[in-house]
Motif scaffolding. Structure first.
Motif, PDB file in Angstrom:
ATOM      1  N   CYS A  27       0.835  -1.195   0.000  1.00 55.11           N
ATOM      2  CA  CYS A  27       0.000   0.000   0.000  1.00 55.11           C
ATOM      3  C   CYS A  27       0.873   1.248   0.000  1.00 55.11           C
ATOM      4  O   CYS A  27       1.765   1.393   0.826  1.00 55.11           O
ATOM      5  N   CYS A  32      -2.038   7.179  -1.994  1.00 54.53           N
ATOM      6  CA  CYS A  32      -3.481   6.979  -1.895  1.00 54.53           C
ATOM      7  C   CYS A  32      -4.149   8.209  -1.292  1.00 54.53           C
ATOM      8  O   CYS A  32      -5.174   8.678  -1.802  1.00 54.53           O
ATOM      9  N   GLU A  67     -15.401   7.381  -4.275  1.00 54.78           N
ATOM     10  CA  GLU A  67     -14.024   6.982  -3.960  1.00 54.78           C
ATOM     11  C   GLU A  67     -13.977   5.620  -3.266  1.00 54.78           C
ATOM     12  O   GLU A  67     -13.053   4.841  -3.492  1.00 54.78           O
ATOM     13  N   ASN A  70     -15.125   3.052  -6.134  1.00 59.08           N
ATOM     14  CA  ASN A  70     -14.161   2.980  -7.240  1.00 59.08           C
ATOM     15  C   ASN A  70     -12.860   3.644  -6.813  1.00 59.08           C
ATOM     16  O   ASN A  70     -12.552   4.740  -7.256  1.00 59.08           O
ATOM     17  N   PRO A  72      -9.050   4.911  -6.439  1.00 63.27           N
ATOM     18  CA  PRO A  72      -8.005   5.142  -7.423  1.00 63.27           C
ATOM     19  C   PRO A  72      -7.040   3.952  -7.454  1.00 63.27           C
ATOM     20  O   PRO A  72      -6.851   3.247  -6.456  1.00 63.27           O
ATOM     21  N   SER A  73      -6.412   3.735  -8.595  1.00 63.43           N
ATOM     22  CA  SER A  73      -5.518   2.576  -8.741  1.00 63.43           C
ATOM     23  C   SER A  73      -4.348   2.621  -7.766  1.00 63.43           C
ATOM     24  O   SER A  73      -3.843   1.577  -7.360  1.00 63.43           O
ATOM     25  N   VAL A  74      -3.912   3.811  -7.388  1.00 58.43           N
ATOM     26  CA  VAL A  74      -2.805   3.912  -6.443  1.00 58.43           C
ATOM     27  C   VAL A  74      -3.202   3.409  -5.051  1.00 58.43           C
ATOM     28  O   VAL A  74      -2.344   3.065  -4.249  1.00 58.43           O
ATOM     29  N   CYS A  75      -4.491   3.292  -4.805  1.00 58.81           N
ATOM     30  CA  CYS A  75      -4.981   2.792  -3.517  1.00 58.81           C
ATOM     31  C   CYS A  75      -5.126   1.285  -3.477  1.00 58.81           C
ATOM     32  O   CYS A  75      -5.582   0.744  -2.465  1.00 58.81           O
ATOM     33  N   ASN A  76      -4.759   0.595  -4.545  1.00 64.27           N
ATOM     34  CA  ASN A  76      -4.829  -0.871  -4.540  1.00 64.27           C
ATOM     35  C   ASN A  76      -3.995  -1.401  -3.395  1.00 64.27           C
ATOM     36  O   ASN A  76      -2.841  -1.036  -3.227  1.00 64.27           O
TER      37      ASN A  76
END
Length: 79
Positions: A27, A32, A67, A70, A72-76
């Motif tokens: 993470c 994020c 949010e 969906n 953000p991809s950086v929060c995967n």
């Protein structure tokens, strides 16, 4: 209304920062939080108005729900 907006902000922040397994999953906490910054700013502005602007409150809830639904991809790995 002010308390509700702050509770939404706190819930979003807690899902990112209070997850002990986040480090194991890769993470990027700062990335994020940076990606969530626009939604946080919208909710902070709504909270500052202390419920006087229902449209701003609704926009805050919409952004927070978007949010969380969906991320953000950086929060995967964070949420």
């Amino acid at each position: 209304m002010k308390f509700t907006i702050l509770a939404v902000l706190a819930a979003v922040a807690c899902t990112v920062t209070a997850n002990p397994a986040a480090i194991k999953r890769g993470c990027d906490v700062l990335g994020c939080l940076g990606a969530l910054a626009p939604a946080i700013a919208i909710c902070a502005a709504a909270a500052a108005e202390e419920g006087a602007n229902p449209a701003a409150d609704a926009e805050c809830f919409f952004e927070a729900a978007n949010e969380l639904g969906n991320p953000p991809s950086v929060c995967n790995g964070c949420l």
